[in-house]
Motif scaffolding. Structure first.
Motif, PDB file in Angstrom:
ATOM      1  N   MET A   1       0.868  -1.161   0.000  1.00 28.70           N
ATOM      2  CA  MET A   1       0.000   0.000   0.000  1.00 28.70           C
ATOM      3  C   MET A   1       0.912   1.220   0.000  1.00 28.70           C
ATOM      4  N   VAL A   2       0.611   2.208  -0.843  1.00 30.08           N
ATOM      5  CA  VAL A   2       1.482   3.371  -0.984  1.00 30.08           C
ATOM      6  C   VAL A   2       0.721   4.635  -0.594  1.00 30.08           C
ATOM      7  N   VAL A   3       1.401   5.484   0.192  1.00 32.95           N
ATOM      8  CA  VAL A   3       0.831   6.763   0.602  1.00 32.95           C
ATOM      9  C   VAL A   3       1.850   7.866   0.318  1.00 32.95           C
ATOM     10  N   GLY A   4       1.385   8.954  -0.282  1.00 32.76           N
ATOM     11  CA  GLY A   4       2.213  10.144  -0.408  1.00 32.76           C
ATOM     12  C   GLY A   4       2.040  11.000   0.827  1.00 32.76           C
ATOM     13  N   VAL A   5       3.130  11.304   1.518  1.00 34.74           N
ATOM     14  CA  VAL A   5       3.050  12.068   2.767  1.00 34.74           C
ATOM     15  C   VAL A   5       3.688  13.442   2.588  1.00 34.74           C
TER      16      VAL A   5
ATOM     17  N   LEU B   1       5.797   4.645   2.284  1.00 27.69           N
ATOM     18  CA  LEU B   1       5.533   6.060   2.461  1.00 27.69           C
ATOM     19  C   LEU B   1       6.511   6.854   1.607  1.00 27.69           C
ATOM     20  N   VAL B   2       5.985   7.716   0.739  1.00 19.39           N
ATOM     21  CA  VAL B   2       6.860   8.474  -0.154  1.00 19.39           C
ATOM     22  C   VAL B   2       6.600   9.966  -0.003  1.00 19.39           C
TER      23      VAL B   2
ATOM     24  N   ASP C   1      13.086  14.405   5.461  1.00 19.87           N
ATOM     25  CA  ASP C   1      13.427  13.228   6.259  1.00 19.87           C
ATOM     26  C   ASP C   1      12.580  13.157   7.525  1.00 19.87           C
ATOM     27  N   ASN C   2      12.352  14.301   8.146  1.00 22.69           N
ATOM     28  CA  ASN C   2      11.545  14.324   9.370  1.00 22.69           C
ATOM     29  C   ASN C   2      10.096  13.931   9.091  1.00 22.69           C
ATOM     30  N   VAL C   3       9.562  14.388   7.954  1.00 21.14           N
ATOM     31  CA  VAL C   3       8.169  14.076   7.610  1.00 21.14           C
ATOM     32  C   VAL C   3       7.983  12.572   7.422  1.00 21.14           C
ATOM     33  N   VAL C   4       8.856  11.941   6.636  1.00 19.31           N
ATOM     34  CA  VAL C   4       8.684  10.513   6.387  1.00 19.31           C
ATOM     35  C   VAL C   4       8.985   9.695   7.640  1.00 19.31           C
ATOM     36  N   GLU C   5       9.934  10.158   8.451  1.00 15.67           N
ATOM     37  CA  GLU C   5      10.243   9.414   9.676  1.00 15.67           C
ATOM     38  C   GLU C   5       9.080   9.495  10.664  1.00 15.67           C
ATOM     39  N   ALA C   6       8.487  10.684  10.800  1.00 12.79           N
ATOM     40  CA  ALA C   6       7.329  10.829  11.696  1.00 12.79           C
ATOM     41  C   ALA C   6       6.159   9.979  11.212  1.00 12.79           C
ATOM     42  N   ALA C   7       5.946   9.930   9.902  1.00 13.51           N
ATOM     43  CA  ALA C   7       4.868   9.114   9.354  1.00 13.51           C
ATOM     44  C   ALA C   7       5.125   7.634   9.603  1.00 13.51           C
ATOM     45  N   ALA C   8       6.401   7.211   9.453  1.00 10.72           N
ATOM     46  CA  ALA C   8       6.743   5.808   9.683  1.00 10.72           C
ATOM     47  C   ALA C   8       6.532   5.425  11.147  1.00 10.72           C
ATOM     48  N   GLN C   9       6.910   6.301  12.060  1.00  9.05           N
ATOM     49  CA  GLN C   9       6.709   6.024  13.479  1.00  9.05           C
ATOM     50  C   GLN C   9       5.219   5.949  13.812  1.00  9.05           C
ATOM     51  N   ARG C  10       4.445   6.808  13.194  1.00  5.70           N
ATOM     52  CA  ARG C  10       2.991   6.800  13.407  1.00  5.70           C
ATOM     53  C   ARG C  10       2.406   5.466  12.951  1.00  5.70           C
ATOM     54  N   ALA C  11       2.832   4.999  11.771  1.00  4.67           N
ATOM     55  CA  ALA C  11       2.344   3.723  11.269  1.00  4.67           C
ATOM     56  C   ALA C  11       2.762   2.570  12.176  1.00  4.67           C
ATOM     57  N   HIS C  12       3.992   2.611  12.666  1.00  4.27           N
ATOM     58  CA  HIS C  12       4.475   1.529  13.529  1.00  4.27           C
ATOM     59  C   HIS C  12       3.688   1.479  14.835  1.00  4.27           C
ATOM     60  N   ARG C  13       3.366   2.640  15.399  1.00  3.97           N
ATOM     61  CA  ARG C  13       2.572   2.659  16.629  1.00  3.97           C
ATOM     62  C   ARG C  13       1.185   2.090  16.390  1.00  3.97           C
ATOM     63  N   ARG C  14       0.656   2.328  15.217  1.00  3.24           N
ATOM     64  CA  ARG C  14      -0.710   1.886  14.907  1.00  3.24           C
ATOM     65  C   ARG C  14      -0.770   0.388  14.626  1.00  3.24           C
ATOM     66  N   ALA C  15       0.236  -0.137  13.910  1.00  2.00           N
ATOM     67  CA  ALA C  15       0.251  -1.563  13.557  1.00  2.00           C
ATOM     68  C   ALA C  15       1.704  -2.035  13.508  1.00  2.00           C
ATOM     69  N   PRO C  16       2.268  -2.427  14.643  1.00  2.00           N
ATOM     70  CA  PRO C  16       3.689  -2.805  14.698  1.00  2.00           C
ATOM     71  C   PRO C  16       4.055  -3.950  13.762  1.00  2.00           C
TER      72      PRO C  16
ATOM     73  N   LEU D   1      11.594  11.277  -2.941  1.00  2.00           N
ATOM     74  CA  LEU D   1      11.807  11.130  -4.375  1.00  2.00           C
ATOM     75  C   LEU D   1      11.821  12.495  -5.075  1.00  2.00           C
ATOM     76  N   PRO D   2      12.732  12.665  -6.048  1.00  2.00           N
ATOM     77  CA  PRO D   2      12.935  13.973  -6.693  1.00  2.00           C
ATOM     78  C   PRO D   2      11.978  14.242  -7.845  1.00  2.00           C
ATOM     79  N   ASP D   3      10.726  14.547  -7.514  1.00  2.00           N
ATOM     80  CA  ASP D   3       9.742  14.856  -8.554  1.00  2.00           C
ATOM     81  C   ASP D   3       8.530  15.491  -7.900  1.00  2.00           C
ATOM     82  N   ASP D   4       7.565  15.936  -8.700  1.00  2.00           N
ATOM     83  CA  ASP D   4       6.330  16.477  -8.148  1.00  2.00           C
ATOM     84  C   ASP D   4       5.452  15.346  -7.639  1.00  2.00           C
ATOM     85  N   ALA D   5       4.474  15.685  -6.811  1.00  2.00           N
ATOM     86  CA  ALA D   5       3.672  14.670  -6.131  1.00  2.00           C
ATOM     87  C   ALA D   5       2.900  13.786  -7.097  1.00  2.00           C
ATOM     88  N   VAL D   6       2.304  14.378  -8.128  1.00  2.00           N
ATOM     89  CA  VAL D   6       1.533  13.582  -9.082  1.00  2.00           C
ATOM     90  C   VAL D   6       2.420  12.578  -9.793  1.00  2.00           C
TER      91      VAL D   6
END
Length: 291
Positions: free
Chosen positions: A5-9, A35-36, A61-76, A85-90
């Motif tokens: 499952m992929v999420v843009g954060v 998480l990208v 780096d802080n955004v993706v790390e915070a999102a990863a920690q949030r996911a881990h707390r929710r479902a370890p 990644l070096p591009d626009d969100a779309v």
């Protein structure tokens, strides 16, 4: 290899809600979570900064790390990977769609007009992605919630373009232990009505019967493959958009299929899917099928 499952954060509340929802979905399906973060700065300015980390790099780096920690707390138990990644969100999300089980994107706002405006990224991704796209709608406080209705809705169209959506809807109902309500809308054209009392109601009956036949044909194969899913077939008079919007009021997920024509640019959604993405009371899964 199991597709993630992929999420843009991006650190916003809607994207964090998407992280929560996708984490739950990954746990249900037993698949990884990816998480990208899209950063045009990385493309255009990163190389010029040498080895020093810029404020933009630190933020990403802080955004993706915070999102990863949030996911881990929710479902370890869910395996989580991250990437900047070096591009626009779309572009990032459309590229990720080729190796994803599904993309999960959030709505733009929390209430009022902002809630009605889906956002260009979510709308474009839903209209062009090669994999299912789940757009989160229905909760105005940006909090992901476990399914409370235990009900998945499938809008059944005509033709083979609904096959992928049908399979996706059965899979979702199965992993959620939810009932699957398969709906087929029908309408009786005005020119078919008649004032003859002996024929009154006959055109409508024929259209309703045809809708029931389409339902049976579209569902039979997937129903045999998922015998444990509680399947409820229903036809309803009215426009597709109105029938499905009404059904979304007490559902956990609404699934619709859309045709993807190879080689065509721009959004490929159709009027019904476009309306549902803006006004549904529950999350909407847009499932592509090559025409």
């Amino acid at each position: 290899m199991e597709l993630p499952m992929v999420v843009g954060v991006d650190g916003s509340e809607p994207s964090l809600r998407a992280v929560d929802w996708a984490t739950d979905e990954a746990a249900l399906r037993g698949v990884p979570l990816r998480l990208v973060y899209a950063s045009l700065w990385e493309r255009y300015e990163g190389a010029a900064q040498g080895l020093d980390r810029s404020p933009e790099q630190v933020m990403a780096d802080n955004v993706v790390e915070a999102a990863a920690q949030r996911a881990h707390r929710r479902a370890p138990e869910v395996k989580v990977t991250t990437d900047v990644l070096p591009d626009d969100a779309v572009s990032v999300l459309l590229n990720e769609a080729h190796t994803a089980a599904a993309l999960v994107v959030g709505s733009r706002g929390r209430s009022g007009l902002a809630e009605l405006l889906l956002g260009s990224v979510s709308l474009t991704v839903a209209g062009r992605a090669a994999c299912p796209v789940i757009v989160l709608r229905g909760n105005q406080d940006n909090q992901a919630r476990a399914g409370t209705h235990r009900r998945v809705i499938l809008g059944v169209g005509e033709g083979p373009h609904g096959t992928a959506a049908t399979r996706f809807a059965f899979e979702e109902a199965e992993v959620r232990k939810a009932a699957l309500d398969a709906l087929r809308a029908w309408r009786c054209p005005a020119y078919e009505s008649t004032d003859d009392p002996l024929l009154e109601g006959e055109p409508a009956r024929l259209h309703e019967q045809r809708a029931a036949e389409i339902l049976e044909s579209a569902l039979s194969e997937a129903a045999a493959e998922h015998p444990t899913v509680e399947l409820r077939r229903r036809t309803a008079e009215g426009s597709v958009r109105r029938v499905l919007l009404d059904a979304s009021d007490d559902a956990d997920l609404l699934v619709v299929g859309v045709r993807r024509h190879h080689g065509l640019a721009g959004l490929q959604l159709g009027r019904a899917a476009h309306t549902l993405l803006h006004h549904s009371a529950c999350p909407v899964a847009v499932v592509p099928q090559r025409a």
